[in-house]
Motif scaffolding. Structure first.
Motif, mmCIF file in Angstrom:
data_model
loop_
_atom_site.group_PDB
_atom_site.id
_atom_site.type_symbol
_atom_site.label_atom_id
_atom_site.label_comp_id
_atom_site.label_asym_id
_atom_site.label_seq_id
_atom_site.Cartn_x
_atom_site.Cartn_y
_atom_site.Cartn_z
ATOM 1 N N MET A 1 0.853 -1.183 0.000
ATOM 2 C CA MET A 1 0.000 0.000 0.000
ATOM 3 C C MET A 1 0.895 1.241 0.000
ATOM 4 N N SER A 2 0.631 2.159 -0.890
ATOM 5 C CA SER A 2 1.458 3.358 -0.999
ATOM 6 C C SER A 2 1.142 4.338 0.133
ATOM 7 N N THR A 3 2.064 5.294 0.328
ATOM 8 C CA THR A 3 1.859 6.336 1.348
ATOM 9 C C THR A 3 0.580 7.099 1.062
ATOM 10 N N GLU A 4 0.322 7.393 -0.219
ATOM 11 C CA GLU A 4 -0.869 8.150 -0.580
ATOM 12 C C GLU A 4 -2.144 7.388 -0.239
ATOM 13 N N GLU A 5 -2.107 6.056 -0.382
ATOM 14 C CA GLU A 5 -3.274 5.250 -0.043
ATOM 15 C C GLU A 5 -3.495 5.185 1.459
ATOM 16 N N ARG A 6 -2.403 5.157 2.245
ATOM 17 C CA ARG A 6 -2.523 5.123 3.706
ATOM 18 C C ARG A 6 -2.883 6.495 4.264
ATOM 19 N N HIS A 7 -2.466 7.555 3.593
ATOM 20 C CA HIS A 7 -2.678 8.932 4.060
ATOM 21 C C HIS A 7 -3.277 9.764 2.924
ATOM 22 N N PRO A 8 -4.550 9.510 2.600
ATOM 23 C CA PRO A 8 -5.137 10.173 1.433
ATOM 24 C C PRO A 8 -5.260 11.687 1.585
ATOM 25 N N GLU A 9 -5.351 12.174 2.803
ATOM 26 C CA GLU A 9 -5.485 13.620 2.989
ATOM 27 C C GLU A 9 -4.171 14.176 3.517
ATOM 28 N N TRP A 10 -3.379 14.701 2.638
ATOM 29 C CA TRP A 10 -2.118 15.362 3.009
ATOM 30 C C TRP A 10 -2.178 16.762 2.464
ATOM 31 N N PRO A 11 -2.011 17.742 3.273
ATOM 32 C CA PRO A 11 -1.969 17.625 4.727
ATOM 33 C C PRO A 11 -3.368 17.637 5.321
ATOM 34 N N ASN A 12 -3.515 16.970 6.447
ATOM 35 C CA ASN A 12 -4.792 17.012 7.148
ATOM 36 C C ASN A 12 -4.833 18.301 7.987
ATOM 37 N N ALA A 13 -5.888 18.500 8.731
ATOM 38 C CA ALA A 13 -6.059 19.757 9.483
ATOM 39 C C ALA A 13 -4.933 19.980 10.489
ATOM 40 N N GLU A 14 -4.542 18.938 11.203
ATOM 41 C CA GLU A 14 -3.471 19.079 12.197
ATOM 42 C C GLU A 14 -2.135 19.383 11.526
ATOM 43 N N GLN A 15 -1.868 18.737 10.401
ATOM 44 C CA GLN A 15 -0.625 18.982 9.674
ATOM 45 C C GLN A 15 -0.600 20.397 9.081
ATOM 46 N N ARG A 16 -1.736 20.849 8.556
ATOM 47 C CA ARG A 16 -1.815 22.230 8.041
ATOM 48 C C ARG A 16 -1.547 23.229 9.159
ATOM 49 N N ASP A 17 -2.100 22.962 10.337
ATOM 50 C CA ASP A 17 -1.872 23.851 11.474
ATOM 51 C C ASP A 17 -0.386 23.896 11.826
ATOM 52 N N LEU A 18 0.272 22.741 11.828
ATOM 53 C CA LEU A 18 1.706 22.698 12.104
ATOM 54 C C LEU A 18 2.483 23.490 11.048
ATOM 55 N N LEU A 19 2.147 23.292 9.787
ATOM 56 C CA LEU A 19 2.833 24.020 8.708
ATOM 57 C C LEU A 19 2.635 25.529 8.841
ATOM 58 N N GLU A 20 1.428 25.947 9.156
ATOM 59 C CA GLU A 20 1.162 27.372 9.342
ATOM 60 C C GLU A 20 1.919 27.922 10.547
ATOM 61 N N THR A 21 2.006 27.126 11.588
ATOM 62 C CA THR A 21 2.741 27.548 12.779
ATOM 63 C C THR A 21 4.210 27.747 12.452
ATOM 64 N N ILE A 22 4.809 26.802 11.755
ATOM 65 C CA ILE A 22 6.223 26.932 11.382
ATOM 66 C C ILE A 22 6.428 28.142 10.483
ATOM 67 N N SER A 23 5.533 28.345 9.525
ATOM 68 C CA SER A 23 5.709 29.473 8.604
ATOM 69 C C SER A 23 5.526 30.821 9.299
ATOM 70 N N ALA A 24 4.859 30.835 10.456
ATOM 71 C CA ALA A 24 4.684 32.087 11.202
ATOM 72 C C ALA A 24 5.929 32.475 11.994
ATOM 73 N N LEU A 25 6.842 31.531 12.190
ATOM 74 C CA LEU A 25 8.065 31.843 12.928
ATOM 75 C C LEU A 25 8.959 32.722 12.057
ATOM 76 N N GLU A 26 9.767 33.555 12.689
ATOM 77 C CA GLU A 26 10.423 34.631 11.950
ATOM 78 C C GLU A 26 11.907 34.450 11.680
ATOM 79 N N SER A 27 12.528 33.420 12.228
ATOM 80 C CA SER A 27 13.971 33.276 12.025
ATOM 81 C C SER A 27 14.369 31.819 12.190
ATOM 82 N N PRO A 28 15.542 31.461 11.668
ATOM 83 C CA PRO A 28 16.029 30.100 11.906
ATOM 84 C C PRO A 28 16.148 29.788 13.401
#
Length: 105
Positions: A1-28
């Motif tokens: 089974m492929s990753t896409e079949e096991r995780h059809p919703e990428w990113p899900n709501a929690e992952q989108r929230d994490l991505l938005e949180t990281i993108s809101a940070l201002e420096s390395p």
């Protein structure tokens, strides 16, 4: 089974929230502090190794040489190479941005 079949919703709501949180940070430094709180040292080391593998693949080094230099398994090198060629182009985007930043530094 492929990753896409096991995780059809990428990113899900929690992952989108994490991505938005990281993108809101201002420096390395801020990102580093956040990732250190979020991840174990082993997880950070694994991500760092995969990034180093991607950089060396981009330099067209042989898989065995990459494994030797990084300590990554050849399975990891092969997996990163697959995602570099057939993934979401995230590695490619990051590699190109890092090259552009180095050229202007």
């Amino acid at each position: 089974m492929s990753t896409e079949e096991r995780h059809p919703e990428w990113p899900n709501a929690e992952q989108r929230d994490l991505l938005e949180t990281i993108s809101a940070l201002e420096s390395p430094e801020e990102i580093g502090r956040f990732l250190r709180d979020l991840c174990t040292l082993s997880e950070l080391e694994a991500m760092s190794h995969r990034w180093e593998v991607a950089r060396l693949l981009d330099e067209r080094l042989p898989y065995l040489e990459i494994a030797r230099r990084t300590g990554a398994s050849t399975t990891t090198v092969t997996r990163v190479a697959h995602w570099l060629r057939h993934g979401e182009d995230g590695y490619r985007l990051a590699l190109e941005r890092r090259k552009r930043a180095a050229a202007t530094a």
